[in-house]
Motif scaffolding. Structure first.
Motif, PDB file in Angstrom:
ATOM      1  N   GLU A  33      43.478  17.977  64.578  1.00 41.73           N
ATOM      2  CA  GLU A  33      43.329  16.790  65.414  1.00 41.73           C
ATOM      3  C   GLU A  33      43.228  17.190  66.877  1.00 41.73           C
ATOM      4  OE1 GLU A  33      45.183  12.342  65.311  1.00 41.73           O
ATOM      5  OE2 GLU A  33      46.616  13.987  65.179  1.00 41.73           O
ATOM      6  N   ASP A  34      42.421  16.446  67.607  1.00 41.12           N
ATOM      7  CA  ASP A  34      42.267  16.664  69.042  1.00 41.12           C
ATOM      8  C   ASP A  34      42.121  15.294  69.697  1.00 41.12           C
ATOM      9  OD1 ASP A  34      42.037  18.007  71.445  1.00 41.12           O
ATOM     10  OD2 ASP A  34      40.018  18.759  71.071  1.00 41.12           O
ATOM     11  N   VAL A  41      40.302  12.461  67.297  1.00 42.81           N
ATOM     12  CA  VAL A  41      39.185  12.944  66.494  1.00 42.81           C
ATOM     13  C   VAL A  41      39.715  14.013  65.555  1.00 42.81           C
ATOM     14  CG1 VAL A  41      37.480  12.507  68.325  1.00 42.81           C
ATOM     15  CG2 VAL A  41      38.486  14.790  68.093  1.00 42.81           C
ATOM     16  N   LYS A  43      38.538  17.657  63.976  1.00 44.54           N
ATOM     17  CA  LYS A  43      37.580  18.725  64.231  1.00 44.54           C
ATOM     18  C   LYS A  43      37.725  19.818  63.189  1.00 44.54           C
ATOM     19  CE  LYS A  43      37.211  18.534  69.303  1.00 44.54           C
ATOM     20  NZ  LYS A  43      37.403  19.342  70.539  1.00 44.54           N
ATOM     21  N   LYS A  47      34.418  21.630  66.310  1.00 44.41           N
ATOM     22  CA  LYS A  47      33.397  20.587  66.329  1.00 44.41           C
ATOM     23  C   LYS A  47      33.949  19.322  65.680  1.00 44.41           C
ATOM     24  CE  LYS A  47      29.527  23.797  66.047  1.00 44.41           C
ATOM     25  NZ  LYS A  47      28.352  24.203  65.245  1.00 44.41           N
ATOM     26  N   ILE A  48      33.668  18.190  66.284  1.00 47.08           N
ATOM     27  CA  ILE A  48      34.131  16.907  65.752  1.00 47.08           C
ATOM     28  C   ILE A  48      33.373  16.576  64.470  1.00 47.08           C
ATOM     29  CG2 ILE A  48      34.220  14.411  66.171  1.00 47.08           C
ATOM     30  CD1 ILE A  48      34.437  15.106  69.202  1.00 47.08           C
ATOM     31  N   PHE A  51      35.285  10.674  64.407  1.00 48.00           N
ATOM     32  CA  PHE A  51      35.921   9.961  65.514  1.00 48.00           C
ATOM     33  C   PHE A  51      36.811   8.920  64.861  1.00 48.00           C
ATOM     34  CE2 PHE A  51      31.964  11.535  67.279  1.00 48.00           C
ATOM     35  CZ  PHE A  51      32.296  11.905  68.571  1.00 48.00           C
ATOM     36  N   TRP A  92      24.757  10.048  63.181  1.00 49.12           N
ATOM     37  CA  TRP A  92      26.132   9.630  63.409  1.00 49.12           C
ATOM     38  C   TRP A  92      26.178   8.110  63.356  1.00 49.12           C
ATOM     39  CZ3 TRP A  92      30.645  12.328  63.932  1.00 49.12           C
ATOM     40  CH2 TRP A  92      30.537  13.716  64.039  1.00 49.12           C
ATOM     41  N   TYR A 115      32.390  16.019  57.137  1.00 46.40           N
ATOM     42  CA  TYR A 115      33.024  17.343  57.185  1.00 46.40           C
ATOM     43  C   TYR A 115      32.069  18.406  56.663  1.00 46.40           C
ATOM     44  CZ  TYR A 115      36.100  21.203  55.879  1.00 46.40           C
ATOM     45  OH  TYR A 115      36.653  22.448  55.722  1.00 46.40           O
TER      46      TYR A 115
END
Length: 139
Positions: A33-34, A41, A43, A47-48, A51, A92, A115
């Motif tokens: 998680e970030d 988000v 990741k 990379k995400i 969201f 997206w 993913y």
């Protein structure tokens, strides 16, 4: 001021569903998680891949995912739309459902698809191996 939790008497709360989606995303190999832009988000490999939306007081389940295979299906839902900032042209999609009618299993499938589109091949292989080793679900 505390945010009032929105609960629908016919099903789980938005918060409970979002927690389930978050927990699933973070259970995938290498996921973490970030909080860029103060928004949660998930990741993989920096990379995400999802969201997770965090609008206080929001009544809908909302998240954004990359759907190279299911983009057309996702866009058939009334409030779903291609994401802005140029992300939409890369499949997206922003997904929005009322908590009471959220198809959680479908949302989990979309998170996994996103993913798989973002993760390195070695982690996707690890996920596939983990799925083969998982015990069957008994009903």
């Amino acid at each position: 001021m505390a945010t009032k939790k929105v609960k629908d008497s016919t099903g789980p709360t938005r918060e409970a569903i979002m927690a389930q989606l978050r927990d699933f995303a973070l259970s995938l190999p290498g996921a973490f998680e970030d909080f860029p832009w103060d928004e949660p988000v998930a990741k993989v490999n920096k990379k995400i891949f999802v969201f997770l939306g965090s609008s206080p007081g929001e009544r809908r389940v909302s998240f954004g995912v990359k759907l190279p295979e299911s983009v057309d299906e996702a866009l058939t839902f009334p409030d779903s739309a291609r994401m802005g900032y140029g992300l939409g042209k890369h499949n997206w999609v922003g997904v929005y459902f009322p908590a009471a009618s959220c198809p959680v299993d479908l949302c989990l499938e979309w998170i996994e698809e996103s993913y798989r589109a973002i993760a390195p091949k070695t982690l996707v292989k690890q996920l596939d191996a983990d799925l083969r080793l998982a015990p069957p679900i008994s009903l």
